[in-house]
Design an enzyme around this catalytic site. Sequence first.
Site, PDB file in Angstrom:
ATOM      1  N   LYS A 198       1.365  -0.916  -0.319  1.00  0.00           N
ATOM      2  CA  LYS A 198      -0.199   0.147  -0.028  1.00  0.00           C
ATOM      3  C   LYS A 198       0.859   1.119  -0.340  1.00  0.00           C
ATOM      4  O   LYS A 198       1.411   1.781   0.857  1.00  0.00           O
ATOM      5  CB  LYS A 198      -0.666   0.516   1.084  1.00  0.00           C
ATOM      6  CG  LYS A 198      -2.218   1.321   1.366  1.00  0.00           C
ATOM      7  CD  LYS A 198      -2.833   1.056   0.936  1.00  0.00           C
ATOM      8  CE  LYS A 198      -3.965   2.010   0.646  1.00  0.00           C
ATOM      9  NZ  LYS A 198      -3.332   2.859  -0.972  1.00  0.00           N
TER      10      LYS A 198
ATOM     11  N   LYS B 257       5.408   1.805  -2.991  1.00  0.00           N
ATOM     12  CA  LYS B 257       5.678   3.599  -3.766  1.00  0.00           C
ATOM     13  C   LYS B 257       5.685   3.322  -5.114  1.00  0.00           C
ATOM     14  O   LYS B 257       6.495   2.096  -5.306  1.00  0.00           O
ATOM     15  CB  LYS B 257       6.501   4.241  -3.038  1.00  0.00           C
ATOM     16  CG  LYS B 257       6.171   5.922  -3.284  1.00  0.00           C
ATOM     17  CD  LYS B 257       5.066   6.124  -1.848  1.00  0.00           C
ATOM     18  CE  LYS B 257       4.645   8.121  -2.626  1.00  0.00           C
ATOM     19  NZ  LYS B 257       3.691   8.082  -1.231  1.00  0.00           N
TER      20      LYS B 257
ATOM     21  N   THR C  48      -4.316  13.589   4.921  1.00  0.00           N
ATOM     22  CA  THR C  48      -3.448  14.217   5.520  1.00  0.00           C
ATOM     23  C   THR C  48      -3.027  14.900   6.657  1.00  0.00           C
ATOM     24  O   THR C  48      -2.301  15.144   7.682  1.00  0.00           O
ATOM     25  CB  THR C  48      -2.372  13.928   4.607  1.00  0.00           C
ATOM     26  OG1 THR C  48      -2.463  12.772   3.252  1.00  0.00           O
ATOM     27  CG2 THR C  48      -1.082  13.628   4.710  1.00  0.00           C
TER      28      THR C  48
ATOM     29  N   GLY D 290      -2.876   8.722  -4.641  1.00  0.00           N
ATOM     30  CA  GLY D 290      -2.425  10.051  -4.475  1.00  0.00           C
ATOM     31  C   GLY D 290      -0.571   9.759  -3.862  1.00  0.00           C
ATOM     32  O   GLY D 290      -0.925   9.387  -3.002  1.00  0.00           O
ATOM     33  N   ASP D 291       0.455  10.686  -4.183  1.00  0.00           N
ATOM     34  CA  ASP D 291       0.817  11.523  -3.588  1.00  0.00           C
ATOM     35  C   ASP D 291       1.758  12.356  -4.806  1.00  0.00           C
ATOM     36  O   ASP D 291      -0.029  13.067  -5.818  1.00  0.00           O
ATOM     37  CB  ASP D 291       2.227  10.251  -3.957  1.00  0.00           C
ATOM     38  CG  ASP D 291       3.465  10.641  -2.939  1.00  0.00           C
ATOM     39  OD1 ASP D 291       3.501  11.208  -1.698  1.00  0.00           O
ATOM     40  OD2 ASP D 291       4.415  11.625  -3.165  1.00  0.00           O
TER      41      ASP D 291
ATOM     42  N   LYS E 271       5.191   3.646   8.799  1.00  0.00           N
ATOM     43  CA  LYS E 271       3.884   4.780   8.690  1.00  0.00           C
ATOM     44  C   LYS E 271       2.709   3.100   8.600  1.00  0.00           C
ATOM     45  O   LYS E 271       2.178   3.452   9.353  1.00  0.00           O
ATOM     46  CB  LYS E 271       4.186   5.188   7.205  1.00  0.00           C
ATOM     47  CG  LYS E 271       3.158   6.807   7.297  1.00  0.00           C
ATOM     48  CD  LYS E 271       3.189   7.145   6.154  1.00  0.00           C
ATOM     49  CE  LYS E 271       3.949   7.954   5.521  1.00  0.00           C
ATOM     50  NZ  LYS E 271       3.552   9.055   4.341  1.00  0.00           N
TER      51      LYS E 271
HETATM   52  P1  NDP Z   1       0.138  18.378  -4.209  1.00  0.00           P
HETATM   53  O1  NDP Z   1       1.064  17.345  -5.946  1.00  0.00           O
HETATM   54  O2  NDP Z   1      -0.847  18.271  -4.336  1.00  0.00           O
HETATM   55  O3  NDP Z   1       1.523  19.370  -3.653  1.00  0.00           O
HETATM   56  C1  NDP Z   1       2.474  19.841  -3.756  1.00  0.00           C
HETATM   57  C2  NDP Z   1       3.307  20.734  -3.078  1.00  0.00           C
HETATM   58  O4  NDP Z   1       4.211  21.001  -3.476  1.00  0.00           O
HETATM   59  C3  NDP Z   1       2.989  21.524  -4.406  1.00  0.00           C
HETATM   60  O5  NDP Z   1       2.712  22.892  -3.558  1.00  0.00           O
HETATM   61  C4  NDP Z   1       4.190  21.721  -4.866  1.00  0.00           C
HETATM   62  O6  NDP Z   1       4.342  23.085  -5.483  1.00  0.00           O
HETATM   63  C5  NDP Z   1       4.922  21.717  -4.227  1.00  0.00           C
HETATM   64  N1  NDP Z   1       6.809  20.941  -4.267  1.00  0.00           N
HETATM   65  C6  NDP Z   1       6.517  19.753  -5.122  1.00  0.00           C
HETATM   66  N2  NDP Z   1       7.828  19.765  -5.221  1.00  0.00           N
HETATM   67  C7  NDP Z   1       8.340  20.017  -4.697  1.00  0.00           C
HETATM   68  C8  NDP Z   1       9.982  20.833  -4.260  1.00  0.00           C
HETATM   69  N3  NDP Z   1      11.172  20.264  -5.615  1.00  0.00           N
HETATM   70  N4  NDP Z   1      10.659  22.465  -4.003  1.00  0.00           N
HETATM   71  C9  NDP Z   1       9.601  22.929  -3.786  1.00  0.00           C
HETATM   72  N5  NDP Z   1       8.003  22.547  -3.539  1.00  0.00           N
HETATM   73  C10 NDP Z   1       7.437  21.341  -4.390  1.00  0.00           C
HETATM   74  O7  NDP Z   1       1.115  16.811  -2.878  1.00  0.00           O
HETATM   75  P2  NDP Z   1       1.021  16.172  -1.667  1.00  0.00           P
HETATM   76  O8  NDP Z   1       0.558  17.564  -1.014  1.00  0.00           O
HETATM   77  O9  NDP Z   1      -0.104  15.462  -2.035  1.00  0.00           O
HETATM   78  O10 NDP Z   1       2.341  15.564  -1.631  1.00  0.00           O
HETATM   79  C11 NDP Z   1       3.219  17.275  -0.492  1.00  0.00           C
HETATM   80  C12 NDP Z   1       3.971  15.611   0.670  1.00  0.00           C
HETATM   81  O11 NDP Z   1       3.180  15.150   1.571  1.00  0.00           O
HETATM   82  C13 NDP Z   1       4.772  14.808  -0.028  1.00  0.00           C
HETATM   83  O12 NDP Z   1       5.979  15.064   0.816  1.00  0.00           O
HETATM   84  C14 NDP Z   1       4.206  13.778  -0.309  1.00  0.00           C
HETATM   85  O13 NDP Z   1       4.447  12.161  -0.310  1.00  0.00           O
HETATM   86  C15 NDP Z   1       3.146  13.881   1.493  1.00  0.00           C
HETATM   87  N6  NDP Z   1       2.070  13.207   1.172  1.00  0.00           N
HETATM   88  C16 NDP Z   1       1.317  13.439   0.498  1.00  0.00           C
HETATM   89  C17 NDP Z   1       0.084  12.040   1.083  1.00  0.00           C
HETATM   90  C18 NDP Z   1      -0.780  12.609   0.696  1.00  0.00           C
HETATM   91  O14 NDP Z   1      -2.318  11.327   1.056  1.00  0.00           O
HETATM   92  N7  NDP Z   1      -1.596  13.053  -0.986  1.00  0.00           N
HETATM   93  C19 NDP Z   1       0.148  11.174   2.237  1.00  0.00           C
HETATM   94  C20 NDP Z   1       1.522  11.777   3.145  1.00  0.00           C
HETATM   95  C21 NDP Z   1       2.240  12.484   3.125  1.00  0.00           C
HETATM   96  P3  NDP Z   1       4.777  23.475  -7.075  1.00  0.00           P
HETATM   97  O15 NDP Z   1       3.074  23.777  -7.801  1.00  0.00           O
HETATM   98  O16 NDP Z   1       4.919  24.575  -7.343  1.00  0.00           O
HETATM   99  O17 NDP Z   1       4.607  22.371  -8.127  1.00  0.00           O
HETATM  100  O1  2IT Z   2       2.996   8.907   1.741  1.00  0.00           O
HETATM  101  C1  2IT Z   2       1.595   8.323   1.740  1.00  0.00           C
HETATM  102  O2  2IT Z   2       2.060   8.394   3.006  1.00  0.00           O
HETATM  103  C2  2IT Z   2       0.853   8.669   0.359  1.00  0.00           C
HETATM  104  N1  2IT Z   2       0.822   9.631  -0.292  1.00  0.00           N
HETATM  105  C3  2IT Z   2      -0.602   8.321   1.201  1.00  0.00           C
HETATM  106  C4  2IT Z   2      -0.235   6.182   0.125  1.00  0.00           C
HETATM  107  C5  2IT Z   2      -2.094   6.286   0.589  1.00  0.00           C
HETATM  108  O3  2IT Z   2      -1.655   4.713   0.079  1.00  0.00           O
HETATM  109  O4  2IT Z   2      -2.837   6.861   0.298  1.00  0.00           O
END
Ligand code: NDP
Ligand code: 2IT
Length: 454
Positions: free
Chosen positions: A98, A134, A217, A173-174, A122
């Site tokens: 997952k 992943k 998240t 997603g991510d 996690k």
């Molecule tokens: P999104 O694609 O929705 O948003 C990503 C954000 O981070 C955007 O604002 C983007 O800016 C910015 N960003 C991405 N890459 C960079 C970079 N190299 N430098 C600076 N800013 C950057 O992603 P999420 O919100 O889903 O994910 C954000 C973080 O949270 C990641 O680390 C992800 O692994 C983690 N995460 C996500 C989960 C989920 O359920 N979605 C669960 C747990 C963790 P821009 O618009 O300019 O690209």
């Molecule tokens: O980093 C993470 O925990 C995620 N992007 C969510 C993973 C998931 O299976 O919901």
Amino acid sequence: MNRGKSDPVQHEVESFMQGLKKRNPHENEFHQAVQEFVETVMPYTLDHQKYRDACILERMTEPDRIIIFRVSWQDDEGNIRANRAWRVQFNNSIGPYKGGLRFHPTVTQSVLKFLGFEQCFKNSLTGLPMGGAKGGSNFNPKGKSPAEVMRFCQSMMVELHRHIGEDTDIPAGDIGVGAREIGYMFGMYKRLENRFVGTLTGKGLTFGGSLVRTEATGYGTVYFTENMLNHVGDGIEGKTVVVSGSGNVATYAAEKAMQLGAKVVSLSDSSGSIYDADGFTPDKLAYIKELKEVRRGRVSEYADKYGCEYLDGKPPWSIKCDVALPCATQNELDGEHAATLLKNGCRVVAEGANMPSTLDAARQFLDAKILYGPSKAANAGGVAVSGLEQSQNALRISWSKEEVDDRLKSIMKSIHDQCVRQGGGENEHVNYVKGANVAGFIRVADAMIAYGVV
Ligand code: NDP
Ligand code: 2IT
């Protein structure tokens, strides 16, 4: 951490890391994630010989398998394009694989291995039956039309579908993969398989998605922050909060912090940060969500519209705050940023993003004994609600918003309490890094031992 050269733990960590780096050359992000993990778990395995006898750390740092494939697609001008995609199926000892899928030009095998590795622990902390994985691609969604994104997602699924399944591997997603991309991928999965099952999570609400998954998240990160503050007799109400990122995790972290009475003063993207000293309001946040999710614009437009400060090309860590929530990407907060945050009085850091702090930054937070919630613990709310989406799909029912939110809160509290148990005592300062790593490790390691040599 900070042990002398003669320390036997330090010696074991160094020799373990030497072997790992030799076996996995040039994978810097993977090295970093493993280093942070073994620094706290090695002492535990030295005290519990059964893990050493079973060679658990060596086996745990080797993914079960990695699937690498080409994704060919055609752009709107008719040009043929090719990207590389991966699924890293890291460990399925406590449940089916997952973890999310990331679409970003910086995606490499090293990045996906670090993410898959951390996902194992996690997921273990959530208490739900989920292994770690992943995947993703170096595809850059920026500037692509919706039709191009759809064709890419469909082509990706033509290969990916044979490696996943509701009892095998359940992607989500991510970065760069949200509701739109999950819809396109699920549509192709369903067509190829001719079965309607919950093999992806983060689905739309009309086709098997769970309420609160979108928010989970970010909300979970703030619930975890509140748990850490409550543990020392404090709370987030009235605190000034700095958030980085402006995607799914960042916007819902900001929303929940505001709902709990905090003042949120920043968000950012890869071009720069906005500093709104008055604090965001629900209307301002709605503008940002629409700007980033629908119009796919830059946060600088917010600064123009509301006349606030814009830090061009900079992260928001120079802004004075009580609480910092890094919610963008890995290594976005380095040693210099950590020193600035600490100097300005920041006393709480909770990681919504995965591994946003460099090793140097993390060490400074630990040495300063602030409340530091590492990503494995602090952002587990997303995958936790993904697990609840799987349960609802299997039962063919949908729980109410309150039911899912209550379960999310209780999972985050349980993760917090596991960290306290393994990372400190009731009245001691809690090392949440050690707590999360050791608690996450034990469940996976004990399952591996039960299986014998497999
Ligand atoms: P999104 O694609 O929705 O948003 C990503 C954000 O981070 C955007 O604002 C983007 O800016 C910015 N960003 C991405 N890459 C960079 C970079 N190299 N430098 C600076 N800013 C950057 O992603 P999420 O919100 O889903 O994910 C954000 C973080 O949270 C990641 O680390 C992800 O692994 C983690 N995460 C996500 C989960 C989920 O359920 N979605 C669960 C747990 C963790 P821009 O618009 O300019 O690209
Ligand atoms: O980093 C993470 O925990 C995620 N992007 C969510 C993973 C998931 O299976 O919901």
